[in-house]
Design a protein around this motif. Structure first.
Motif, mmCIF file in Angstrom:
data_model
loop_
_atom_site.group_PDB
_atom_site.id
_atom_site.type_symbol
_atom_site.label_atom_id
_atom_site.label_comp_id
_atom_site.label_asym_id
_atom_site.label_seq_id
_atom_site.Cartn_x
_atom_site.Cartn_y
_atom_site.Cartn_z
ATOM 1 N N THR A 1 70.698 59.714 4.195
ATOM 2 C CA THR A 1 70.605 60.288 2.982
ATOM 3 C C THR A 1 69.451 60.868 2.452
ATOM 4 O O THR A 1 69.644 62.165 1.641
ATOM 5 N N SER B 1 72.186 56.367 11.790
ATOM 6 C CA SER B 1 72.486 56.985 10.373
ATOM 7 C C SER B 1 71.533 55.964 9.297
ATOM 8 O O SER B 1 71.580 56.326 8.221
ATOM 9 N N GLY C 1 75.499 55.804 2.936
ATOM 10 C CA GLY C 1 75.594 56.666 3.883
ATOM 11 C C GLY C 1 75.889 56.029 5.004
ATOM 12 O O GLY C 1 76.604 56.594 5.989
ATOM 13 N N LEU D 1 73.980 64.987 0.453
ATOM 14 C CA LEU D 1 74.764 63.266 0.613
ATOM 15 C C LEU D 1 73.647 62.590 -0.596
ATOM 16 O O LEU D 1 74.293 61.720 -1.018
#
Length: 254
Positions: free
Chosen positions: A182, A178, A202, A188
């Motif tokens: 974003t 992850s 995020g 996002l």
């Protein structure tokens, strides 16, 4: 083997707990968690080849390891006797996801969240959906988490601990993947921001979302007694999302 009132297929515990066997189960859980942690770090922070092959290899090694430690095929969700039930739940899960993804891609409020840079082309999304996601993500991760980790946790801490610990670990597994989430997703980044705060939000959101998904995957695994259902759901969430992203990108450019 037994089926409870809710229709879940489960392995009956031993009649009387044996201290040595309990310790054996905790050791197995610890070893599996250590192997998964090392696998995650190698896959995300070394070479590009490692990111491709490390997780599938680790999943196979873990299955072989716990088989030698005494876990049965049914405890791993790999028993042929549960294939039919697993297939029925798999088809139902895929149908629900395809419907939800289609609605999300069509609604103006959720459509921007599908604008993921990785799936900006139809060909790239097809390769990802049909080859990369099942072989590199859905199948090996389900073997590792709803197969190996599920079986070892079930022996060590039972159903409640299994749902809590297994889902939490699955969420934490996605921290590394992850990073920069974003930055590659216009929806996002527009919602959370593209700075450091947005990146942290995020990552936190991804961990919570994948932990919640882990609860559903685990429920499907216990309900069906087979890995087929969580594998199908995992693949459909990622694969259908990739295809939807490519379609959204394609139509957005017109």
């Amino acid at each position: 083997m037994s089926q409870n009132d809710n229709g879940e297929v489960a392995v009956l515990p031993a009649p009387a707990p044996i201290p040595g066997r309990k310790l054996h189960a905790y050791v197995d859980v610890a070893v599996v968690v250590i192997v998964l942690t090392c696998t995650n770090l190698i896959a995300h922070f070394t070479t590009s080849w490692a990111s491709i092959i490390t997780v599938p290899i680790a999943a196979v090694v873990l299955v072989a390891m716990v088989r030698r430690r005494g876990l049965g095929w049914a405890e791993l969700g790999l028993s042929p006797r549960h294939w039919r039930r697993g297939t029925l739940w798999a088809v139902a899960a895929v149908g629900v996801v395809l419907g939800a993804v289609a609605i999300g891609a069509l609604l103006p409020i959720t459509r921007p969240f599908f604008l993921n840079d990785r799936y900006a082309t139809i060909s790239g999304a097809l390769i990802a959906s049909m080859i990369v996601i099942p072989l590199q993500t859905a199948i090996p991760e389900e073997l590792a988490f709803r197969g190996v980790l599920h079986g070892t946790l079930d022996r060590a801490v039972g159903a409640r601990g299994l749902f809590a610990a297994g889902s939490m670990l699955f969420g934490l597994w996605h921290v590394a993947s992850s990073l920069g989430l974003t930055n590659g997703n216009k929806g996002l980044s527009g919602f959370l921001g593209s700075g450091l705060e947005g990146q942290i939000l995020g990552i936190g959101g991804a961990v919570l979302a994948t932990a919640a998904a882990g609860v559903v995957f685990t429920w499907l695994r216990r309900r069906s007694g087979s890995l087929l259902a969580p594998i199908a759901l995992h693949w459909s969430l990622n694969g259908a999302g990739a295809l939807a992203a490519a379609i959204v990108w394609h139509t957005a450019l017109r």
